[in-house]
Design a protein around this motif. Structure first.
Motif, mmCIF file in Angstrom:
data_model
loop_
_atom_site.group_PDB
_atom_site.id
_atom_site.type_symbol
_atom_site.label_atom_id
_atom_site.label_comp_id
_atom_site.label_asym_id
_atom_site.label_seq_id
_atom_site.Cartn_x
_atom_site.Cartn_y
_atom_site.Cartn_z
ATOM 1 N N ARG A 188 -12.253 4.418 10.248
ATOM 2 C CA ARG A 188 -11.546 4.583 8.978
ATOM 3 C C ARG A 188 -11.288 6.062 8.680
ATOM 4 N NH1 ARG A 188 -15.435 5.359 4.750
ATOM 5 N NH2 ARG A 188 -17.557 5.307 5.581
ATOM 6 N N TYR A 221 -4.661 -2.296 2.212
ATOM 7 C CA TYR A 221 -5.519 -1.471 3.074
ATOM 8 C C TYR A 221 -6.423 -2.376 3.919
ATOM 9 C CZ TYR A 221 -9.096 2.088 4.209
ATOM 10 O OH TYR A 221 -9.979 2.921 4.852
ATOM 11 N N ASP A 222 -7.028 -3.370 3.288
ATOM 12 C CA ASP A 222 -7.935 -4.273 4.001
ATOM 13 C C ASP A 222 -7.187 -5.138 5.017
ATOM 14 O OD1 ASP A 222 -10.049 -3.256 2.563
ATOM 15 O OD2 ASP A 222 -10.035 -4.843 1.052
ATOM 16 N N GLN A 258 -2.968 -2.185 -3.597
ATOM 17 C CA GLN A 258 -3.133 -1.121 -2.602
ATOM 18 C C GLN A 258 -4.390 -1.339 -1.767
ATOM 19 O OE1 GLN A 258 -2.426 -0.697 -5.845
ATOM 20 N NE2 GLN A 258 -1.394 1.262 -6.259
ATOM 21 N N ARG A 259 -5.469 -1.729 -2.431
ATOM 22 C CA ARG A 259 -6.723 -1.953 -1.698
ATOM 23 C C ARG A 259 -6.609 -3.182 -0.796
ATOM 24 N NH1 ARG A 259 -12.324 -1.467 -2.036
ATOM 25 N NH2 ARG A 259 -13.109 -2.523 -0.174
ATOM 26 N N THR A 317 -4.853 12.415 6.485
ATOM 27 C CA THR A 317 -6.260 12.491 6.882
ATOM 28 C C THR A 317 -6.646 13.908 7.269
ATOM 29 O OG1 THR A 317 -6.182 10.202 7.657
ATOM 30 C CG2 THR A 317 -7.976 11.571 8.468
ATOM 31 N N ASP A 342 -8.644 7.551 -0.556
ATOM 32 C CA ASP A 342 -7.438 6.878 -0.096
ATOM 33 C C ASP A 342 -7.424 5.488 -0.713
ATOM 34 O OD1 ASP A 342 -9.344 5.446 1.330
ATOM 35 O OD2 ASP A 342 -9.016 6.579 3.174
ATOM 36 N N ASP A 343 -6.528 4.644 -0.246
ATOM 37 C CA ASP A 343 -6.436 3.304 -0.840
ATOM 38 C C ASP A 343 -7.709 2.496 -0.626
ATOM 39 O OD1 ASP A 343 -3.950 3.771 -1.825
ATOM 40 O OD2 ASP A 343 -2.859 2.734 -0.227
ATOM 41 N N GLY A 344 -8.529 2.884 0.347
ATOM 42 C CA GLY A 344 -9.779 2.174 0.581
ATOM 43 C C GLY A 344 -10.794 2.368 -0.520
ATOM 44 N N ASN A 378 -5.195 2.912 8.873
ATOM 45 C CA ASN A 378 -4.885 3.392 7.520
ATOM 46 C C ASN A 378 -4.918 4.916 7.410
ATOM 47 O OD1 ASN A 378 -4.579 1.037 5.560
ATOM 48 N ND2 ASN A 378 -6.435 0.459 6.668
ATOM 49 N N GLY A 438 0.817 -1.202 0.000
ATOM 50 C CA GLY A 438 0.000 0.000 0.000
ATOM 51 C C GLY A 438 0.852 1.254 0.000
ATOM 52 N N SER A 457 -6.474 -2.999 8.001
ATOM 53 C CA SER A 457 -7.708 -2.767 8.757
ATOM 54 C C SER A 457 -8.067 -3.982 9.601
ATOM 55 C CB SER A 457 -8.862 -2.438 7.803
ATOM 56 O OG SER A 457 -8.650 -1.216 7.156
#
Length: 740
Positions: A476, A408-409, A404-405, A510, A394-396, A420, A165, A412
């Motif tokens: 998140r 991210y998961d 990347q996703r 963020t 974001d990557d989410g 993240n 990520g 999390s």
């Protein structure tokens, strides 16, 4: 203006070889500059006047070796079932990758061993390596990216799941195949509209030349002017759409002039003198809207607006010069046989009225019903806009097919959703009696706040006058709860200062996103006031009216709010999301609403100018208000419809982009143009004009004397050319087409 543009059109027609050579030379020069320029990097992102930016600047000053603006990556490991990343074999693999990364590139600033940096989840299933780079993501070399992508190969062979990520893998947005489909649809619409391949090819050719010059110039100047990697994509999107439309109107007017039996050079001059005047003012409204983005005071957005405005200006110049020049080369082939037959049939007394005429007459019979249906329909679609939530992706928000996703998961699941989106709290202890104690107090108070999952110990700089504290929220990054945590820390800032003497600032990706969204919200109303106000004055000059520009502005606002409602329904709520490739719903991109407002306002005024100037022209020549509406639709509805379909197709083509921002902007512009062209301009506008009657064209005498007369209708031009009144004007019927 019409007289001047008439001369420009004739000159371009006569000197067509010279004019064409100039534009080809400009295209070659821009292309050479683009090819010689170094690869564009991402634009430096800054939000002047915000706390996040102030903290970021303090970081660069007090922690110069931290590479605050450098790219970052997280190599995430998940152990196989019933194993842990702390098992000897898995641990050896992870440490081996740490060594490989450290030796993989001289662009790397630091690599954190997960076992030394406490980057292992409590259950031992997940760990991650933090990688920081000396340069931003667009400046990373291919070798550096390859080293990062290959980092987990050996670990995957051992059975661990490895995902990456961060922004280090960020690349230029990919061009979707649907963008090409959009251009192909535009070509089909042009062929249907004109019934001639030559006439259809001209707008496409000139639009591509204009976009080529604009985008190549942006590429050539990208590093010099610090333009972002998406700037050229947005300029191409807008430039292609308006370039086709502007050329379409000039070519359509030229064909109408030929149908009146005029010589080709004279037809070109009159086409540019009349339709060209509308092109100039339509282009000017787009430029005003794009340049007006500077009022937001976000450099990246301002540069995007200026670059796109430059491409629009090129499209206007090409429509006024290159289009009449190419019409000179095309000769009479610009008219197809179907166009001749259609025109001959249209001018017979018993000819069936065209669709535009029939629709206008229907609206004139039922103006109240048409107005109610249009307003209530758009109002219903606008309802979701009340739930608009804005943020930055974001990557989410990446597709689940991307590493990347998946990284991210994994983070999390292993460390919590807020991991993240860590917040970076900067403590300026320069004026504090005991800096270490002050930083500790700040950390302890933040840890007790609602919504905070973890707080890391303060890290001081060498001088000991500043510290960094990482705060992990429970939720998140794009959630309202995380935003509340940021506001809570900032609200407590004054208390921290009075208790410890230290200044506390919150930054990080963020916090920057939150500040960016707030700044966009605060700027929306001033921006609307500026753009709508300037365009209102411009349209008063064009239409010699007060109520017509007011109607145009109100209709635009209605279509924009409806478009925002559709965007919220699709991208935030997920309605029909799979149809548009939306795999992850979330907040609407912060810059999208204001950018959409700017672009769509300019484009909406295009249709207003092109359609209503024809009505104004008919009214000035003695027709009743109702007859003028019918005449405007008779000669303008087909071309305006084609222009709108083309623009929708071009914008919709960008929905296939891999970049979430481009996808969302493409959808929003396409749906907004649909609402504005087919509901507002084609239904609400004639209904309002029918209800207003002669009052629509009212202008106080003192204001009439004060406003300059730019002669958009070409009245002064007709007098100079000694054209008898009532001859039908430049848009008259094609009744002498057989003589061409």
């Amino acid at each position: 203006m019409a007289t001047f543009l008439y001369k420009v059109g004739r000159l371009a027609f006569r000197r067509r070889r010279f004019v064409a050579l100039i534009w080809v030379a400009l295209l070659a020069l821009a292309g050479f500059g683009a090819s010689a320029a170094s690869t564009a990097t991402s634009s430096s992102f800054s939000i002047p006047g915000t706390e996040a930016q102030k903290a970021f600047d303090l970081l660069e000053q007090r922690f110069p070796s931290s590479s605050a603006d450098g790219a970052t990556a997280r190599v995430v490991f998940k152990a196989p079932a019933h194993e842990k990343v702390t098992d000897a074999a898995n641990k050896a693999e992870v440490k081996k990758i740490v060594r490989e990364l450290k030796d993989g590139s001289d662009q790397i600033a630091s690599v954190a061993d997960p076992y030394a940096a406490d980057a292992v989840s409590q259950n031992g299933s997940t760990a991650y390596i933090s990688v920081s780079y000396k340069v931003n993501s667009m400046e990373l070399t291919d070798a550096t990216r390859e080293a990062l992508e290959d980092a987990g190969t050996h670990a995957e062979k051992s059975g661990m799941t490895v995902e990456i990520g961060g922004d280090a893998l960020q690349v230029m947005p990919e061009t979707g195949a649907t963008e090409i489909i959009g251009v192909a649809i535009a070509a089909v619409v042009l062929v249907i509209t004109f019934g001639s391949l030559i006439a259809a090819g001209l707008p496409l050719l000139t639009a591509l030349i204009g976009v080529g010059i604009g985008v190549s110039s942006i590429t050539a100047l990208a590093n010099v002017l610090d333009l972002g990697s998406t700037t050229s994509t947005l300029a191409m999107m807008i430039g292609l759409a308006v370039g086709i439309d502007y050329a379409l109107f000039i070519v359509s007017r030229y064909r109408a002039e030929l149908a009146e039996g005029r010589e080709r050079e004279e037809a070109a001059g009159r086409a540019v003198g009349t339709a060209g005047s509308a092109v100039v003012f339509a282009g000017l409204t787009v430029v005003i809207a794009l340049v007006g983005l500077a009022v937001v005071n976000i450099p990246m957005l301002s540069k995007m607006g200026f670059a796109a405005a430059g491409t629009v200006a090129i499209a206007v110049l090409i429509a006024l010069t290159l289009v009449p020049a190419l019409l000179g080369f095309a000769g009479k082939r610009v008219l197809g046989r179907k166009a001749r037959k259609a025109a001959e049939a249209e001018n017979k007394p018993e000819a069936k009225p065209n669709m535009g005429t029939r629709w206008a007459r229907f609206v004139l019979r039922k103006p109240v019903w048409v107005l109610l249906v249009g307003v209530l329909g758009l109002g219903a679609i606008a309802v979701p806009a009340a739930s608009l939530e804005m943020g930055l992706p974001d990557d989410g928000s990446q597709p689940t097919s991307t590493t990347q996703r998946r990284a991210y998961d994994l983070l999390s699941d292993g460390f919590g959703p807020g991991f993240n989106g860590p917040l970076l709290v900067v403590v300026d202890t320069e004026d504090s009696a005991d800096g270490k104690d002050a930083a500790k107090q700040v950390g302890d108070k933040i840890a007790d706040m609602k919504g905070v999952a973890a707080v890391t110990p303060a890290t001081f700089n060498k001088a000991g006058d500043a510290a960094m504290i990482t705060v992990i929220p429970k939720d998140r990054p794009s959630s309202v709860e995380t935003e509340n945590v940021v506001h809570a820390i900032r609200d407590a800032g004054a208390g921290f200062t009075s208790d410890t003497g230290a200044e506390v600032l919150v930054t990080g990706a963020t916090a920057m996103n939150i500040d960016f969204s707030q700044k966009m919200n605060d700027a929306l109303l001033p921006y609307l006031a500026l753009v709508v106000g300037l365009a209102f004055l411009l349209l008063m000059v064009v239409f010699r009216s007060v109520l017509v520009p007011l109607k145009a502005a109100l209709g635009f606002l209605l279509s924009v709010v409806a478009a925002l409602g559709a965007v919220v329904a699709v991208f935030q709520w997920g309605w029909l999301g799979s149809l548009f490739g939306v795999e992850q719903t979330g907040p609407i991109m912060s810059m999208m609403p204001i950018f959409m407002v700017g672009v769509v306002f300019g484009l909406a005024m295009d249709y207003e100018v092109f359609l209503v100037t024809r009505m104004r022209e008919a009214y000035v020549h003695g027709e009743t208000p109702g007859q003028a509406v019918v005449t405007g639709f008779k000669h303008g509805a087909r071309v305006v419809t084609a222009a709108a379909v083309i623009m929708i197709a071009v914008f919709a083509g960008f929905i296939g982009s891999s970049e979430q921002m481009i996808k969302m902007i493409g959808f929003s512009l396409a749906i907004a143009v649909f609402f504005d062209a087919f509901v507002v301009r084609m239904a609400i506008v004639p209904a309002v004009l029918a209800l207003l009657g002669r009052r629509a064209w009212w202008l106080p005498r003192w204001l009439d004397r004060a406003l300059p007369n730019v002669d958009v209708e070409g009245e002064r031009l007709r007098k100079e050319l000694a054209e008898p009144a009532g001859d039908g004007g430049p848009d008259g019927g094609e009744r002498e087409l057989a003589r061409v």
